[in-house]
Design an enzyme around this catalytic site. Structure first.
Site, PDB file in Angstrom:
ATOM      1  CG  ASP A  35      -2.043   1.001   1.096  1.00 54.56           C
ATOM      2  OD1 ASP A  35      -3.210   0.566   0.961  1.00 54.56           O
ATOM      3  OD2 ASP A  35      -1.771   2.231   1.124  1.00 54.56           O
ATOM      4  CB  ILE A  36       0.798   4.279  -2.124  1.00 54.67           C
ATOM      5  CG1 ILE A  36       1.888   5.186  -2.666  1.00 54.67           C
ATOM      6  CG2 ILE A  36      -0.459   5.040  -1.802  1.00 54.67           C
ATOM      7  CD1 ILE A  36       1.574   5.789  -4.037  1.00 54.67           C
ATOM      8  CG  ASN A  97     -12.210  -0.731   3.598  1.00 54.19           C
ATOM      9  OD1 ASN A  97     -12.679  -1.112   4.663  1.00 54.19           O
ATOM     10  ND2 ASN A  97     -10.996  -0.211   3.505  1.00 54.19           N
ATOM     11  CD  GLN A 104     -14.688  -0.693  -3.195  1.00 52.60           C
ATOM     12  OE1 GLN A 104     -15.879  -0.912  -2.951  1.00 52.60           O
ATOM     13  NE2 GLN A 104     -14.015  -1.342  -4.105  1.00 52.60           N
ATOM     14  CG  HIS A 110      -8.574  -2.823  -2.652  1.00 54.66           C
ATOM     15  ND1 HIS A 110      -9.544  -2.193  -3.413  1.00 54.66           N
ATOM     16  CD2 HIS A 110      -8.475  -2.100  -1.497  1.00 54.66           C
ATOM     17  CE1 HIS A 110     -10.006  -1.138  -2.761  1.00 54.66           C
ATOM     18  NE2 HIS A 110      -9.382  -1.062  -1.588  1.00 54.66           N
ATOM     19  CG  HIS A 112      -6.713  -2.753   2.958  1.00 54.23           C
ATOM     20  ND1 HIS A 112      -6.011  -1.572   2.832  1.00 54.23           N
ATOM     21  CD2 HIS A 112      -7.910  -2.545   2.343  1.00 54.23           C
ATOM     22  CE1 HIS A 112      -6.748  -0.686   2.172  1.00 54.23           C
ATOM     23  NE2 HIS A 112      -7.913  -1.259   1.868  1.00 54.23           N
TER      24      HIS A 112
HETATM   25  P1  5GP Z   1      -9.805   1.474   0.197  1.00 55.26           P
HETATM   26  O1  5GP Z   1     -10.225   2.612   1.070  1.00 55.26           O
HETATM   27  O2  5GP Z   1     -10.378   1.581  -1.199  1.00 55.26           O
HETATM   28  O3  5GP Z   1     -10.054   0.146   0.828  1.00 55.26           O
HETATM   29  O4  5GP Z   1      -8.229   1.571   0.109  1.00 55.26           O
HETATM   30  C1  5GP Z   1      -7.508   1.923  -1.032  1.00 55.26           C
HETATM   31  C2  5GP Z   1      -6.052   1.820  -0.671  1.00 55.26           C
HETATM   32  O5  5GP Z   1      -5.302   1.974  -1.849  1.00 55.26           O
HETATM   33  C3  5GP Z   1      -5.553   2.889   0.313  1.00 55.26           C
HETATM   34  O6  5GP Z   1      -5.012   2.236   1.469  1.00 55.26           O
HETATM   35  C4  5GP Z   1      -4.507   3.658  -0.468  1.00 55.26           C
HETATM   36  O7  5GP Z   1      -3.403   4.033   0.317  1.00 55.26           O
HETATM   37  C5  5GP Z   1      -4.120   2.669  -1.562  1.00 55.26           C
HETATM   38  N1  5GP Z   1      -3.694   3.299  -2.802  1.00 55.26           N
HETATM   39  C6  5GP Z   1      -4.327   4.279  -3.480  1.00 55.26           C
HETATM   40  N2  5GP Z   1      -3.654   4.585  -4.602  1.00 55.26           N
HETATM   41  C7  5GP Z   1      -2.583   3.765  -4.643  1.00 55.26           C
HETATM   42  C8  5GP Z   1      -1.507   3.615  -5.563  1.00 55.26           C
HETATM   43  O8  5GP Z   1      -1.408   4.281  -6.589  1.00 55.26           O
HETATM   44  N3  5GP Z   1      -0.565   2.648  -5.263  1.00 55.26           N
HETATM   45  C9  5GP Z   1      -0.663   1.876  -4.138  1.00 55.26           C
HETATM   46  N4  5GP Z   1       0.311   0.979  -3.941  1.00 55.26           N
HETATM   47  N5  5GP Z   1      -1.657   2.004  -3.247  1.00 55.26           N
HETATM   48  C10 5GP Z   1      -2.613   2.950  -3.497  1.00 55.26           C
END
Ligand code: 5GP
Length: 126
Positions: A35-36, A97, A104, A110, A112
């Site tokens: 994760d970034i 999520n 989300q 995805h 985590h």
């Molecule tokens: P969500 O809230 O959709 O479950 O989480 C999305 C996740 O994707 C976040 O934890 C965010 O840090 C990660 N993320 C968003 N953009 C990028 C990206 O370009 N590269 C990576 N490696 N992670 C990302």
């Protein structure tokens, strides 16, 4: 109502190689990468390679091979990152999520995988 997959989402771009990622593991049906913005010492995202918006979409429409490949990738990430309690790791949490209530951000399924520290309770009290 059917799910409408957006092929311009950021994880679709990662799968096409348009955006770099730090790959942890890959197989025919899944990609795992860091994760970034890590929220824990271990924070890896596992995504299917197919166009699925979220977990229920995947669970209902993915092939058996995709489901096996994705699930095995989660197991491999747990092994690679050393979070498995069976191997002396502290344990981990898997989160998917989904939608508005799940907050989300990226509309490509995805999970985590979070670990490396005690993570606290699962959901804050309402
Ligand atoms: P969500 O809230 O959709 O479950 O989480 C999305 C996740 O994707 C976040 O934890 C965010 O840090 C990660 N993320 C968003 N953009 C990028 C990206 O370009 N590269 C990576 N490696 N992670 C990302």
């Amino acid at each position: 109502m059917a799910y409408d997959y957006d092929p311009q989402n950021i994880f679709a771009k990662i799968l096409r190689g348009e955006i770099p990622n730090k790959t942890v593991y890959e197989n025919d049906h899944a990609l795992a990468f860091e994760d970034i913005q890590p929220a824990a010492p271990v924070h890896v995202l596992v995504i299917p390679k197919g166009p699925y918006v979220c977990y229920d979409h995947f669970a209902q429409e993915a092939s058996d091979a995709e489901i096996i490949g994705f699930t095995r990738a989660i197991g491999e990430v747990c092994r690679i990152t050393g979070v498995q309690p069976s191997e002396g790791g502290l344990g981990f949490r898997v989160i998917a999520n989904t939608g508005q209530a799940g907050v989300q951000e990226v509309p490509h399924l995805h999970v985590h995988i979070l670990g490396g520290r005690v993570l606290g309770r699962m959901v804050a009290p309402a």
